[in-house]
Structure formats: structure tokens, C-alpha cells
Design a protein around this motif. Structure first.
Motif, PDB file in Angstrom:
ATOM      1  N   VAL A 132      37.742  51.615  42.753  1.00 16.17           N
ATOM      2  CA  VAL A 132      37.296  50.895  41.561  1.00 16.17           C
ATOM      3  C   VAL A 132      36.259  51.742  40.833  1.00 16.17           C
ATOM      4  O   VAL A 132      35.365  52.312  41.453  1.00 16.17           O
ATOM      5  N   THR A 133      36.381  51.845  39.522  1.00 14.21           N
ATOM      6  CA  THR A 133      35.382  52.532  38.710  1.00 14.21           C
ATOM      7  C   THR A 133      34.541  51.486  37.994  1.00 14.21           C
ATOM      8  O   THR A 133      35.086  50.614  37.312  1.00 14.21           O
ATOM      9  N   LEU A 134      33.232  51.558  38.161  1.00 14.11           N
ATOM     10  CA  LEU A 134      32.355  50.602  37.484  1.00 14.11           C
ATOM     11  C   LEU A 134      32.257  50.957  36.007  1.00 14.11           C
ATOM     12  O   LEU A 134      31.771  52.028  35.649  1.00 14.11           O
ATOM     13  N   SER A 135      32.702  50.065  35.148  1.00 19.68           N
ATOM     14  CA  SER A 135      32.669  50.335  33.713  1.00 19.68           C
ATOM     15  C   SER A 135      32.649  49.017  32.964  1.00 19.68           C
ATOM     16  O   SER A 135      33.224  48.017  33.419  1.00 19.68           O
ATOM     17  N   SER A 136      32.011  49.010  31.807  1.00 20.31           N
ATOM     18  CA  SER A 136      32.020  47.807  30.977  1.00 20.31           C
ATOM     19  C   SER A 136      33.320  47.726  30.195  1.00 20.31           C
ATOM     20  O   SER A 136      33.773  46.632  29.837  1.00 20.31           O
ATOM     21  N   TRP A 137      33.932  48.880  29.889  1.00 24.45           N
ATOM     22  CA  TRP A 137      35.246  48.848  29.256  1.00 24.45           C
ATOM     23  C   TRP A 137      36.304  48.488  30.303  1.00 24.45           C
ATOM     24  O   TRP A 137      36.061  48.564  31.479  1.00 24.45           O
ATOM     25  N   ARG A 138      37.458  48.049  29.845  1.00 23.18           N
ATOM     26  CA  ARG A 138      38.590  47.518  30.628  1.00 23.18           C
ATOM     27  C   ARG A 138      38.185  46.337  31.527  1.00 23.18           C
ATOM     28  O   ARG A 138      38.807  46.051  32.539  1.00 23.18           O
ATOM     29  N   THR A 139      37.133  45.604  31.097  1.00 21.86           N
ATOM     30  CA  THR A 139      36.592  44.495  31.881  1.00 21.86           C
ATOM     31  C   THR A 139      36.320  43.303  30.965  1.00 21.86           C
ATOM     32  O   THR A 139      35.828  43.477  29.853  1.00 21.86           O
ATOM     33  N   LEU A 140      36.625  42.097  31.443  1.00 20.87           N
ATOM     34  CA  LEU A 140      36.332  40.884  30.686  1.00 20.87           C
ATOM     35  C   LEU A 140      35.263  40.079  31.426  1.00 20.87           C
ATOM     36  O   LEU A 140      35.402  39.801  32.616  1.00 20.87           O
ATOM     37  N   PHE A 141      34.193  39.732  30.699  1.00 20.47           N
ATOM     38  CA  PHE A 141      33.053  39.018  31.267  1.00 20.47           C
ATOM     39  C   PHE A 141      32.971  37.613  30.683  1.00 20.47           C
ATOM     40  O   PHE A 141      33.426  37.357  29.567  1.00 20.47           O
ATOM     41  N   LYS A 142      32.312  36.721  31.424  1.00 19.77           N
ATOM     42  CA  LYS A 142      31.984  35.404  30.899  1.00 19.77           C
ATOM     43  C   LYS A 142      30.631  35.480  30.185  1.00 19.77           C
ATOM     44  O   LYS A 142      29.630  35.867  30.789  1.00 19.77           O
ATOM     45  N   THR A 143      30.615  35.091  28.931  1.00 20.72           N
ATOM     46  CA  THR A 143      29.376  35.162  28.154  1.00 20.72           C
ATOM     47  C   THR A 143      28.306  34.236  28.713  1.00 20.72           C
ATOM     48  O   THR A 143      27.110  34.563  28.684  1.00 20.72           O
TER      49      THR A 143
END
Length: 330
Positions: free
Chosen positions: A162-173
Motif C-alpha cells: 500500500v502506498t500512503l497518498s491522499s490521491w486515489r483515496t476517498l475520505f469522509k468529510t
């Protein structure tokens, strides 16, 4: 009505690629979007593309704010996000047309707190898309925190990496807002690491979409220049990670991962010169004295001979040989 999803797009001097990036976002199969373009004082045609596109699509919000670091840019994007969920797309990258739909389905259908997809690297210099074996590619799946942390620091390019990245990721606001999770603005490189772990600490489950939906563009003219204190910055980012990891075995892998990445950057990405001073500074880190090859071999899910050899030569203080071998390979 479908959930509103905010897409934060940091842009800086990417006029050659921005239209493709924006087209890929605006043509998503999932249409209820808020697209936030944060322009870091670009001096090419990037700002005009942002403004022209915004005038044609009411879903777009543009912020022009010069002289920001990457953490500040992303925090501005978060401050403008009004969607129930938020994701990041780099201004030079692009996404598959069902990127948002698939991540949203994963995070809602399986009731998880965060969703990832797999990605491809796109090398501009030779117009080549490279498939990355990151994230488990046998099926969509759930992870608990211990499993996730183990996969993050798996050094092999195996199916669990797994690569830690904010891109290619969906977060709950709402998780971001409730716990006031922000990018640390004192961190100017690898800022995603601390942000992801602060978010994951407040999460219960994770979902992986078994599709390549994100295209990470690699262009020598776009790649962020690593400044002279990159060793200090990355080391500090990894030390933040240790605050979230309780398992001592995983902490050992974290230290090993740091040394791996520092040397890999210095020895595999620098083809024109050998920076003896930077290598010396890496050897001086306490993380270097702490890592053990045996720990890595015992715990790696996939034992690559080339990776073991790489670290064996590093441990024997023969980095220049690694550098020479890499140059010959290129």
C-alpha cells in the motif's frame, strides 16, 4: 439526490496536462461533484485554464493563492470542501471515468471510513503506462488497522503493498472535520503520511477497489525537486507514523522502510552524480542503526532477492556499488 463529493485539485504550472486532468474529472459517471482548484501562483497558462473551465462549469471553485507549500494548498482545498466525501487529484494526473463512482460505492455499500483504488504510473518521457502491483488485487476487501499498517510497510511490490497518498483515496468529510485533521503545514514533502495516519487512527475499516482508476503522471519537468533537507523532512514524517503504531514488530518495519526509501531515492533516482554527503547523513540516522535485514526477511510477504541484495549492500556500507549497478541497468 446523490451525495456531494468534493474533489480537491492542487495545480502548479501544469498547463500541458491540466485540461486532460479536468476533463477526466468533469466527465465522471458520478456527476454530483464540487471541484476545487487551488492554484499555487502558476506563471504559465494554468491559471487561465482554471478560470476558463470554471466559467463553463458551475461545479468548479477556483482559488489563486501564490507561494504555498503542498500542505497549505491541500488545507485550503479542505477548507472549501462542502461535500460529504472528499478526494484529491493532482493537477498533472488524471482519473478513469468511473473513479468517483467506484470509490463512492465501496465506501457506502460496505460502510467503511476510507476507500482506495489501485493506480498506474504514466511515464511521459516514453508514453508508457506501467501497472503497479499495489493493493491486494484478488478481490475487493476490508482491512483492520493492524493489517493495513502491515501492508503499508511491506517493502515488496507484492499484491498487499500500500502506498500512503491522499490521491486515489476517498475520505469522509465528517471524520476530517470532527477530529480537525489537517495536513501539517510544517511538513513540505511526504505530508500525506501523517495526514493518512491521523485519519486512519479515527477510522474503523478500509475498503480497496480492485481496479486501476488513477493515473499518476511522471514527468521530469513536473517532479518536485528534493531540497537539501529532504532527509530530515522524510525522517520526521516517518517518526510521526511511529506515534500511531503500537506493534513493536511493525515499528521495526517502519524504520526499515524509511532507510529503504531514503537510499532508494539517492541511489536509484540520481543517475548523474553520487552525493556522498547525503549518503553519509543517512548512515548517521538512528533508524539506520536500528534496522535489521533479518527482521525484514522474516516479515516480508514476498522475499525479492534483488531487494534483499539492495539492503545487504547498504548494510555493508557499499552504496556506491548499488548506485553503479543501477546506472548500468538504466
Amino acid at each position: 439526490m446523490k451525495d456531494l463529493i468534493s474533489v480537491v485539485v492542487p495545480v502548479s504550472n501544469v498547463e500541458n496536462y491540466l485540461k486532460e486532468c479536468l476533463d477526466s474529472i468533469l466527465c465522471q459517471t458520478y456527476e454530483n461533484l464540487q471541484v476545487i482548484l487551488v492554484d499555487d501562483g502558476s506563471f504559465d497558462g494554468t491559471a487561465k485554464i482554471c478560470d476558463d473551465t470554471a466559467s463553463a462549469d458551475k461545479r468548479i471553485v477556483v482559488v489563486h493563492e501564490p507561494d504555498l507549500n503542498s500542505s497549505e494548498i491541500k488545507n485550503i482545498g479542505l477548507s472549501k470542501a462542502t461535500g460529504k466525501y472528499v478526494t484529491f487529484v493532482n493537477g498533472g494526473d488524471y482519473i478513469a471515468k468511473n473513479y468517483i463512482e467506484m470509490l463512492h460505492y465501496g465506501i457506502t455499500h460496505f460502510e467503511t471510513d476510507i476507500a482506495f483504488c489501485k493506480y498506474k504510473k504514466y511515464y511521459v518521457s516514453h508514453n508508457e503506462k506501467v501497472y503497479e502491483n499495489n493493493l491486494k488485487n484478488s478481490k475487493n476487501y476490508l482491512l483492520n488497522f493492524d493489517e493495513f499498517a502491515s501492508n503499508v510497510f511491506c517493502l515488496e511490490d507484492g499484491e498487499n503493498a500500500v502506498t500512503l497518498s491522499s490521491w486515489r483515496t476517498l475520505f469522509k468529510t465528517d471524520i476530517i472535520n470532527k477530529w480537525n485533521i489537517k495536513f501539517d503545514e510544517s511538513i513540505t514533502m511526504w505530508e500525506d503520511i501523517k495526514f493518512l495516519f491521523e485519519y486512519l487512527k479515527m477510522s474503523l475499516s478500509y475498503y480497496v477497489v480492485d481496479e486501476y482508476l488513477y493515473y499518476l503522471r511522471l514527468d521530469e519537468n513536473m517532479i518536485q525537486k528534493y531540497n537539501d533537507n529532504f532527509i530530515t523532512v522524510k525522517t520526521e514524517a516517518y517518526r510521526h507514523v511511529e506515534n500511531f503504531v503500537k506493534d513493536e514488530n511493525i515499528k521495526g518495519i517502519v524504520k526499515f522502510n524509511l532507510i529503504w526509501n531514503l537510499f532508494y531515492h539517492e541511489l536509484s533516482h540520481i543517475s548523474t552524480y553520487y552525493d556522498k554527503e547525503k549518503v553519509k547523513n543517512i548512515y548517521a540516522l538512528k533508524e539506520y542503526s536500528a534496522f535489521k535485514i533479518k527482521t525484514y526477511i522474516d516479515n516480508a510477504k514476498n522475499k525479492s532477492f534483488s531487494n534483499v541484495l539492495f539492503m545487504a549492500l547498504i548494510k555493508m556500507r557499499m552504496p556506491k556499488l548499488v548506485w553503479k549497478l543501477n546506472r548500468e541497468k538504466e
